[in-house]
Design a protein around this motif. Structure first.
Motif, mmCIF file in Angstrom:
data_model
loop_
_atom_site.group_PDB
_atom_site.id
_atom_site.type_symbol
_atom_site.label_atom_id
_atom_site.label_comp_id
_atom_site.label_asym_id
_atom_site.label_seq_id
_atom_site.Cartn_x
_atom_site.Cartn_y
_atom_site.Cartn_z
ATOM 1 N N PRO A 83 103.011 -67.947 39.064
ATOM 2 C CA PRO A 83 104.152 -68.625 39.972
ATOM 3 C C PRO A 83 104.212 -67.854 41.258
ATOM 4 O O PRO A 83 103.362 -67.299 41.273
ATOM 5 N N GLU A 84 105.292 -68.768 42.026
ATOM 6 C CA GLU A 84 104.783 -68.374 43.827
ATOM 7 C C GLU A 84 105.415 -66.977 43.952
ATOM 8 O O GLU A 84 106.404 -66.727 43.495
ATOM 9 N N ILE A 85 104.596 -66.149 45.038
ATOM 10 C CA ILE A 85 105.341 -65.488 45.688
ATOM 11 C C ILE A 85 106.765 -65.494 46.640
ATOM 12 O O ILE A 85 105.566 -65.873 47.617
ATOM 13 N N ASP A 86 108.017 -65.714 46.495
ATOM 14 C CA ASP A 86 108.449 -65.411 47.916
ATOM 15 C C ASP A 86 108.969 -64.493 49.110
ATOM 16 O O ASP A 86 108.556 -63.387 48.606
ATOM 17 N N CYS A 87 107.703 -65.168 49.709
ATOM 18 C CA CYS A 87 108.101 -63.138 51.263
ATOM 19 C C CYS A 87 108.996 -63.866 52.220
ATOM 20 O O CYS A 87 109.117 -65.219 52.471
ATOM 21 N N ALA A 88 109.113 -62.876 52.510
ATOM 22 C CA ALA A 88 110.626 -62.704 53.971
ATOM 23 C C ALA A 88 109.820 -61.899 55.017
ATOM 24 O O ALA A 88 109.208 -60.864 54.279
ATOM 25 N N ILE A 89 109.289 -61.901 55.946
ATOM 26 C CA ILE A 89 109.388 -61.052 56.402
ATOM 27 C C ILE A 89 110.065 -61.173 58.070
ATOM 28 O O ILE A 89 110.424 -62.109 58.599
ATOM 29 N N CYS A 90 110.002 -60.069 58.569
ATOM 30 C CA CYS A 90 110.989 -60.102 59.724
ATOM 31 C C CYS A 90 109.854 -58.722 61.208
ATOM 32 O O CYS A 90 109.611 -57.859 60.687
ATOM 33 N N TYR A 91 109.693 -59.211 61.954
ATOM 34 C CA TYR A 91 108.925 -58.140 62.837
ATOM 35 C C TYR A 91 109.568 -58.568 64.577
ATOM 36 O O TYR A 91 110.126 -59.849 64.769
ATOM 37 N N LYS A 92 108.889 -57.325 64.799
ATOM 38 C CA LYS A 92 109.547 -58.705 66.566
ATOM 39 C C LYS A 92 107.636 -58.077 67.705
ATOM 40 O O LYS A 92 106.930 -57.441 67.373
ATOM 41 N N THR A 93 108.072 -59.303 68.776
ATOM 42 C CA THR A 93 106.651 -58.725 68.966
ATOM 43 C C THR A 93 106.766 -58.781 70.655
ATOM 44 O O THR A 93 108.185 -58.864 71.081
ATOM 45 N N ILE A 94 106.097 -58.411 70.944
ATOM 46 C CA ILE A 94 106.201 -58.253 72.703
ATOM 47 C C ILE A 94 104.658 -59.234 73.417
ATOM 48 O O ILE A 94 103.424 -59.004 73.231
ATOM 49 N N ALA A 95 104.786 -60.609 74.305
ATOM 50 C CA ALA A 95 103.606 -60.815 74.415
ATOM 51 C C ALA A 95 102.692 -60.942 73.312
ATOM 52 O O ALA A 95 101.169 -61.029 72.969
ATOM 53 N N GLY A 96 102.987 -61.857 72.485
ATOM 54 C CA GLY A 96 102.271 -62.558 71.308
ATOM 55 C C GLY A 96 102.072 -61.144 70.725
ATOM 56 O O GLY A 96 100.792 -61.734 69.353
ATOM 57 N N LYS A 97 102.225 -60.000 70.422
ATOM 58 C CA LYS A 97 101.091 -58.808 69.617
ATOM 59 C C LYS A 97 103.167 -58.027 69.380
ATOM 60 O O LYS A 97 103.802 -57.806 69.472
ATOM 61 N N ILE A 98 102.602 -57.977 67.721
ATOM 62 C CA ILE A 98 103.986 -57.743 66.938
ATOM 63 C C ILE A 98 103.578 -56.067 67.316
ATOM 64 O O ILE A 98 102.686 -55.047 67.273
#
Length: 164
Positions: free
Chosen positions: A100-115
């Motif tokens: 089965p697929e692996i369901d991923c949820a991610i959230c993060y903050k970037t500044i100027a395109g960098k995590i």
């Protein structure tokens, strides 16, 4: 007749793996950052024998409060391929259909395109059959709180709970 069938299976496999790479290639770079981070985390686990790749997106959201800051939320599937873990050239890695697929949820903050390291990026990946609605709500709430704690609107503020 058998050779024609074998040819069709091979062509279908190649098209399937190319389609997945296309799906990843179409992602904006700000979402690829998180997908790459999640894939690296999952593929580095000791129990993983087959390479996992981005399979398809389920939803994404980004909030840009200003000053080149972006809060990202991305929900997607990753799936095991027929290639062994550690494969560098993934262009010929068809997906396995037995897992089965692996369901991923991610959230993060970037500044100027960098995590950014703060707040710490959130990665939650669970095999699809084990994922419950309560777990999905918990993901959304966690990511919303991440945004609010930094004084910005939540990462899902524009889509609400009906998103899933």
């Amino acid at each position: 007749m058998a050779s024609v069938f074998l040819l069709l299976v091979c062509v279908g496999t190649l098209l399937g793996s190319a389609g997945a790479q296309e799906a990843y290639d179409r992602l904006p770079s700000k979402f690829k950052l998180g997908v790459d981070m999640a894939l690296e985390m999952r593929n580095s686990r000791a129990g993983v024998k087959r390479l996992l790749l981005y399979f398809k997106g389920l939803g994404q959201s980004d909030i840009q409060p200003g000053n080149d800051v972006t809060y990202i939320y991305h929900n997607f599937y990753m799936k095991a391929t027929q290639c062994p873990k550690g494969t560098v050239d993934t262009s010929n890695c068809p997906f396995r259909n037995i897992k089965p697929e692996i369901d991923c949820a991610i959230c993060y903050k970037t500044i100027a395109g960098k995590i950014q390291a703060s707040p710490k990026p959130y990665i939650n990946c669970i095999r699809k059959p084990a994922l419950t609605e309560a777990m999905k709500r918990k993901r959304v709430n966690y990511c919303n709180e991440m945004g609010y704690s930094s004084g910005a609107p939540g990462g899902l503020a524009d889509i609400g709970d009906t998103y899933f």
